[in-house]
Design an enzyme around this catalytic site. Structure first.
Site, PDB file in Angstrom:
ATOM      1  CB  CYS A 136      -0.924  -0.032   1.215  1.00 50.23           C
ATOM      2  SG  CYS A 136      -1.884   1.458   1.425  1.00 50.23           S
ATOM      3  CB  CYS A 139      -0.578   2.485   4.148  1.00 49.91           C
ATOM      4  SG  CYS A 139      -2.013   1.819   3.320  1.00 49.91           S
ATOM      5  CG  ASP A 140       3.285   1.077   4.315  1.00 47.16           C
ATOM      6  OD1 ASP A 140       2.834   1.525   5.383  1.00 47.16           O
ATOM      7  OD2 ASP A 140       3.078  -0.089   3.931  1.00 47.16           O
TER       8      ASP A 140
END
Ligand code: FAD
Ligand code: NAP
Length: 317
Positions: A136, A139-140
């Site tokens: 992701c 997200c990261d």
């Protein structure tokens, strides 16, 4: 012994399919329990911008759209429960579903458990998850500012991840096993624009042969090999690796009781009267858990609506 909670209808999953189904059921005055599962909001919470959700021009953040859907269910008479189902007995009625926190029985069930990202199956892939390897970018991606990263895959997810990372990372490699992307034209065009300033480097017809790293240092690099010339091997020194090679349906807990296709999706339309019916009377499926063809937010919502209407018809009979 776990507490058993009974409701007339149970909906599993709070992605677009599950939320839409629950909303339609509540509006038909059918008391419904909606179980969030491990990812409240489903797959869309990992995407930065959805540009094809009608009415939300130019785009809406995945997390915002799903918050709105879940809030919609909270404002109706829906029993929203934070739990994940780990075991089921669907062979007799009432259907029994055992969760991490409680057990549930119901007379009708809508399975909307969606799909999860696929792994490549390479050594170190799981060990280095969260240590350089991710599924992701939204997200990261933040952890890879001015670093070198690679994305594996050629579909919409891979191209969107690469475009997102190009705004953060120093360099983004895309490694795709074909010489043509599967992604939509509009995304490919954006990618071409970004490739001009050499921020994105596309490696067509290459596959990931080896992951380098260890638990202490995390990911350090990868080895890729050309599918056209096996001598063409490249070692890339990397800080981040984003795997975007598609999804597989979340059907493991149903596999011995619900009929599945060869690739593990739920078979629907078995009772010709109901488009979303499964092989068990009173059990319906909606969204990515059965749909290997369209797999979009809007089609998942559409199937959620269809499943709820099928359940209403089922009870009316
Ligand atoms: P999901 O969204 O997968 O939701 C499944 C739900 O089931 C989750 O809430 C989960 O917690 C729950 N669940 C799972 N297992 C259990 C269990 N054992 N017990 C209880 N609950 C369980 N589509 C678009 O149309 N536009 C886009 O821009 C777009 N962008 C995307 C970006 C990314 C990165 C990804 C991965 C997908 C994107 N998609 C997009 C596709 C879209 O996200 C899916 O088609 C859609 O989310 C499917 O909805 P669903 O409700 O069927 O399943
Ligand atoms: P996908 O469309 O299934 O694409 C997966 C990609 O990974 C393909 O290019 C595939 O190669 C490649 N791949 C599969 N297995 C591989 C392996 N073992 N090794 C290397 N490469 C492999 O999956 P997705 O991109 O995650 O999209 C899933 C669904 O969500 C789609 O329906 C998509 O339209 C939707 N989605 C939509 C949007 C949007 O509307 N903007 C954004 C994201 C996702 P091949 O090309 O050879 O098959």
């Amino acid at each position: 012994m776990q507490m058993i909670k009974h409701s007339k209808i149970l909906v599993l999953g709070t992605g677009p399919a599950g939320c839409t189904a629950a909303i339609y059921l509540a509006r038909a005055n059918l008391y419904t329990t909606l179980i969030t599962g491990p990812i409240p909001g489903g797959q869309l919470i990992s995407t930065s911008g959805i540009e094809n959700w009608p009415g939300d021009y130019p785009s809406v953040k995945g997390i915002i759209l799903m918050e709105r859907m879940i809030n919609h269910t909270k404002n109706l008479k829906i029993n929203l429960i934070n739990d994940t189902i780990i075991k089921v007995n669907l062979l007799k009625k009432p259907f029994l579903l055992i969760g991490n926190n409680a057990s549930y029985t119901c007379e009708a069930l809508i399975i909307a458990t969606g799909a999860s990202p696929k792994y490549l199956g390479l050594p170190l892939e799981k060990e280095l998850l969260g240590k350089g390897i991710s599924f992701c970018a939204t997200c990261d991606g933040f952890f890879f500012r001015n670093k070198n990263v690679a994305v594996i895959g050629g579909g919409n997810t891979a191209v969107e991840e690469a475009l997102y990372l190009a705004n953060i990372a120093k360099k983004v490699f895309i490694i795709h096993r074909r010489n043509i992307f599967k992604a939509e034209k509009i995304l490919i065009n954006r990618l071409k624009d970004k490739s001009i300033n050499s921020k994105i480097d596309i490696k067509f017809s290459f596959f990931l042969k080896k992951i380098y790293g260890n638990k202490e240092q995390g990911l350090t690099g990868i080895k890729i090999q050309s599918l056209e010339n096996s001598k063409n091997i490249i070692n890339l020194s990397l800080d981040g690796l984003f795997i975007a090679i598609g999804h597989e349906p979340n059907t493991n807990i149903f596999k011995d009781q619900i009929s599945l296709t060869k690739n593990k999706y739920i078979k629907i339309g078995i009772d010709k009267k109901y488009t979303t019916s499964t092989n068990i009377k009173g059990i319906f499926a909606a969204g990515d858990v059965h749909d290997f063809k369209y797999r979009q937010a809007i089609t998942s919502s559409g199937f959620g609506c269809m499943a709820a209407l099928d359940v209403q018809k089922y009870f009316n009979k």
